[in-house]
Design a protein around this motif. Structure first.
Motif, PDB file in Angstrom:
ATOM      1  N   GLU A  21      37.346  45.360  38.080  1.00  0.00           N
ATOM      2  CA  GLU A  21      36.102  46.128  38.078  1.00  0.00           C
ATOM      3  C   GLU A  21      35.077  45.399  37.213  1.00  0.00           C
ATOM      4  OE1 GLU A  21      36.580  50.303  37.161  1.00  0.00           O
ATOM      5  OE2 GLU A  21      38.642  50.204  37.897  1.00  0.00           O
ATOM      6  N   LEU A  22      33.895  45.185  37.764  1.00  0.00           N
ATOM      7  CA  LEU A  22      32.802  44.541  37.060  1.00  0.00           C
ATOM      8  C   LEU A  22      31.623  45.497  37.011  1.00  0.00           C
ATOM      9  CD1 LEU A  22      31.291  42.015  35.862  1.00  0.00           C
ATOM     10  CD2 LEU A  22      30.653  41.486  38.226  1.00  0.00           C
ATOM     11  N   GLU A  23      31.076  45.680  35.818  1.00  0.00           N
ATOM     12  CA  GLU A  23      29.854  46.465  35.667  1.00  0.00           C
ATOM     13  C   GLU A  23      28.884  45.701  34.783  1.00  0.00           C
ATOM     14  OE1 GLU A  23      30.698  50.350  34.142  1.00  0.00           O
ATOM     15  OE2 GLU A  23      31.780  50.963  35.949  1.00  0.00           O
ATOM     16  N   VAL A  24      27.607  45.886  35.072  1.00  0.00           N
ATOM     17  CA  VAL A  24      26.532  45.360  34.245  1.00  0.00           C
ATOM     18  C   VAL A  24      25.643  46.553  33.919  1.00  0.00           C
ATOM     19  CG1 VAL A  24      24.637  43.710  34.064  1.00  0.00           C
ATOM     20  CG2 VAL A  24      26.669  43.132  35.413  1.00  0.00           C
ATOM     21  N   ASP A  25      25.614  46.927  32.650  1.00  0.00           N
ATOM     22  CA  ASP A  25      24.870  48.119  32.217  1.00  0.00           C
ATOM     23  C   ASP A  25      25.254  49.349  33.030  1.00  0.00           C
ATOM     24  OD1 ASP A  25      23.444  47.163  30.013  1.00  0.00           O
ATOM     25  OD2 ASP A  25      21.838  46.366  31.272  1.00  0.00           O
ATOM     26  N   GLY A  26      26.552  49.510  33.307  1.00  0.00           N
ATOM     27  CA  GLY A  26      27.048  50.694  33.995  1.00  0.00           C
ATOM     28  C   GLY A  26      26.891  50.694  35.506  1.00  0.00           C
ATOM     29  N   LEU A  94      31.253  42.361  46.038  1.00  0.00           N
ATOM     30  CA  LEU A  94      31.751  43.475  45.241  1.00  0.00           C
ATOM     31  C   LEU A  94      31.654  44.752  46.072  1.00  0.00           C
ATOM     32  CD1 LEU A  94      31.139  44.021  41.592  1.00  0.00           C
ATOM     33  CD2 LEU A  94      30.044  45.695  43.036  1.00  0.00           C
ATOM     34  N   GLU A  95      32.630  45.630  45.927  1.00  0.00           N
ATOM     35  CA  GLU A  95      32.581  46.958  46.550  1.00  0.00           C
ATOM     36  C   GLU A  95      31.886  47.898  45.571  1.00  0.00           C
ATOM     37  OE1 GLU A  95      35.554  50.641  47.645  1.00  0.00           O
ATOM     38  OE2 GLU A  95      36.340  48.593  47.843  1.00  0.00           O
ATOM     39  N   PRO A  96      30.683  48.372  45.880  1.00  0.00           N
ATOM     40  CA  PRO A  96      29.952  49.240  44.961  1.00  0.00           C
ATOM     41  C   PRO A  96      30.708  50.532  44.670  1.00  0.00           C
ATOM     42  CG  PRO A  96      28.490  48.392  46.659  1.00  0.00           C
ATOM     43  CD  PRO A  96      29.904  48.056  47.075  1.00  0.00           C
ATOM     44  N   ARG A  97      30.751  50.899  43.392  1.00  0.00           N
ATOM     45  CA  ARG A  97      31.424  52.142  42.996  1.00  0.00           C
ATOM     46  C   ARG A  97      30.584  52.967  42.021  1.00  0.00           C
ATOM     47  NH1 ARG A  97      37.490  51.424  43.071  1.00  0.00           N
ATOM     48  NH2 ARG A  97      37.838  50.869  45.251  1.00  0.00           N
ATOM     49  N   THR A  98      29.903  52.310  41.086  1.00  0.00           N
ATOM     50  CA  THR A  98      29.122  53.042  40.087  1.00  0.00           C
ATOM     51  C   THR A  98      27.675  52.566  40.124  1.00  0.00           C
ATOM     52  OG1 THR A  98      29.715  51.443  38.358  1.00  0.00           O
ATOM     53  CG2 THR A  98      31.086  53.395  38.530  1.00  0.00           C
ATOM     54  N   GLY A  99      26.760  53.511  40.022  1.00  0.00           N
ATOM     55  CA  GLY A  99      25.347  53.165  40.021  1.00  0.00           C
ATOM     56  C   GLY A  99      24.816  52.744  41.378  1.00  0.00           C
ATOM     57  N   VAL A 100      25.359  53.318  42.443  1.00  0.00           N
ATOM     58  CA  VAL A 100      24.950  52.938  43.797  1.00  0.00           C
ATOM     59  C   VAL A 100      23.461  53.215  44.013  1.00  0.00           C
ATOM     60  CG1 VAL A 100      25.299  53.381  46.269  1.00  0.00           C
ATOM     61  CG2 VAL A 100      27.271  53.157  44.745  1.00  0.00           C
ATOM     62  N   GLU A 101      22.965  54.316  43.512  1.00  0.00           N
ATOM     63  CA  GLU A 101      21.536  54.617  43.687  1.00  0.00           C
ATOM     64  C   GLU A 101      20.679  53.595  42.952  1.00  0.00           C
ATOM     65  OE1 GLU A 101      20.163  56.524  45.950  1.00  0.00           O
ATOM     66  OE2 GLU A 101      22.250  56.870  46.532  1.00  0.00           O
ATOM     67  N   ARG A 102      21.121  53.153  41.792  1.00  0.00           N
ATOM     68  CA  ARG A 102      20.391  52.098  41.058  1.00  0.00           C
ATOM     69  C   ARG A 102      20.385  50.801  41.876  1.00  0.00           C
ATOM     70  NH1 ARG A 102      16.437  50.472  38.681  1.00  0.00           N
ATOM     71  NH2 ARG A 102      16.627  49.139  36.881  1.00  0.00           N
ATOM     72  N   LEU A 146      40.476  44.388  34.406  1.00  0.00           N
ATOM     73  CA  LEU A 146      41.397  43.847  35.402  1.00  0.00           C
ATOM     74  C   LEU A 146      42.150  44.966  36.099  1.00  0.00           C
ATOM     75  CD1 LEU A 146      42.818  40.749  33.520  1.00  0.00           C
ATOM     76  CD2 LEU A 146      40.952  40.865  35.172  1.00  0.00           C
ATOM     77  N   HIS A 147      42.650  44.671  37.285  1.00  0.00           N
ATOM     78  CA  HIS A 147      43.445  45.617  38.053  1.00  0.00           C
ATOM     79  C   HIS A 147      44.812  45.786  37.397  1.00  0.00           C
ATOM     80  CE1 HIS A 147      45.386  41.970  39.467  1.00  0.00           C
ATOM     81  NE2 HIS A 147      44.189  41.533  39.801  1.00  0.00           N
TER      82      HIS A 147
END
Length: 190
Positions: A21-26, A94-102, A146-147
């Motif tokens: 999982e990768l996030e940048v500022d959530g 990447l498969e979007p999971r968080t912050g899709v609206e952003r 990591l997974h």
């Protein structure tokens, strides 16, 4: 996250990042496609030796290498080093999971499958630009997890390059609909 993840060959790191999982500022999701590059690879930016542009590739492992391609799009790489500086892994999709609206604010009202289905799209959706070049991946704004269970992978030749294109260092999450481009029919790898 153990620094030892990045102290491995680029091919190993590229495999390991699938499913992470990768996030940048959530804002982020699950990495579903990567490509490996090392200093001996004619397709790698490091092949010519250290330059101002590729300096992060010769620096500390576990940092971002962010550069522009075609003068238009940013590309995000993870620097790695197995005793030989100059290796990195391009995160292609990447498969979007968080912050899709952003992501949609940044890229437009696209279907979720199209938001991060390529290196330039991924960077635009996550807000990655040159200001993050050389930044450590274990500190904000990055979050990389990591997974737990290694996912099923597919492997093939890299795409979008003219040199070293035959090297089978492109890895993807088997069955993912979020890839930049489908893999040819090949056997899954572990």
């Amino acid at each position: 996250m153990a620094q030892t993840l990045f102290d491995q060959p680029a091919e190993t790191v590229a495999r390991t990042l699938i499913g992470a999982e990768l996030e940048v500022d959530g804002v982020g999701g699950v990495i579903v496609e990567t490509e490996a590059y090392d200093v001996f690879d004619p397709a790698s930016h490091s092949f010519v030796g250290p330059t101002a542009r590729n300096a992060p590739m010769f620096g500390e492992p576990g940092r971002a290498y962010v550069y522009r391609i075609y003068g238009l799009h940013w590309c995000f790489n993870v620097v790695c080093d197995a005793g030989q500086p100059g290796s990195a892994v391009l995160v292609r999709a990447l498969e979007p999971r968080t912050g899709v609206e952003r992501m949609r604010e940044r890229r437009g009202p696209l279907p979720v499958e199209g938001l991060c289905s390529g290196p330039g799209k991924l960077c635009a959706a996550l807000g990655i630009d040159g200001s993050l070049n050389g930044r450590p991946l274990d500190a904000p704004p990055f979050a990389l997890r990591l997974h737990v269970q290694p996912p099923a992978l597919v492997q093939g030749v890299r795409i979008g390059i003219s040199k070293g294109a035959e090297t089978p260092w492109r890895f993807g999450l088997a069955g993912s609909r979020f890839l930049s481009r489908p893999f040819p029919a090949v056997a899954a790898t572990a």
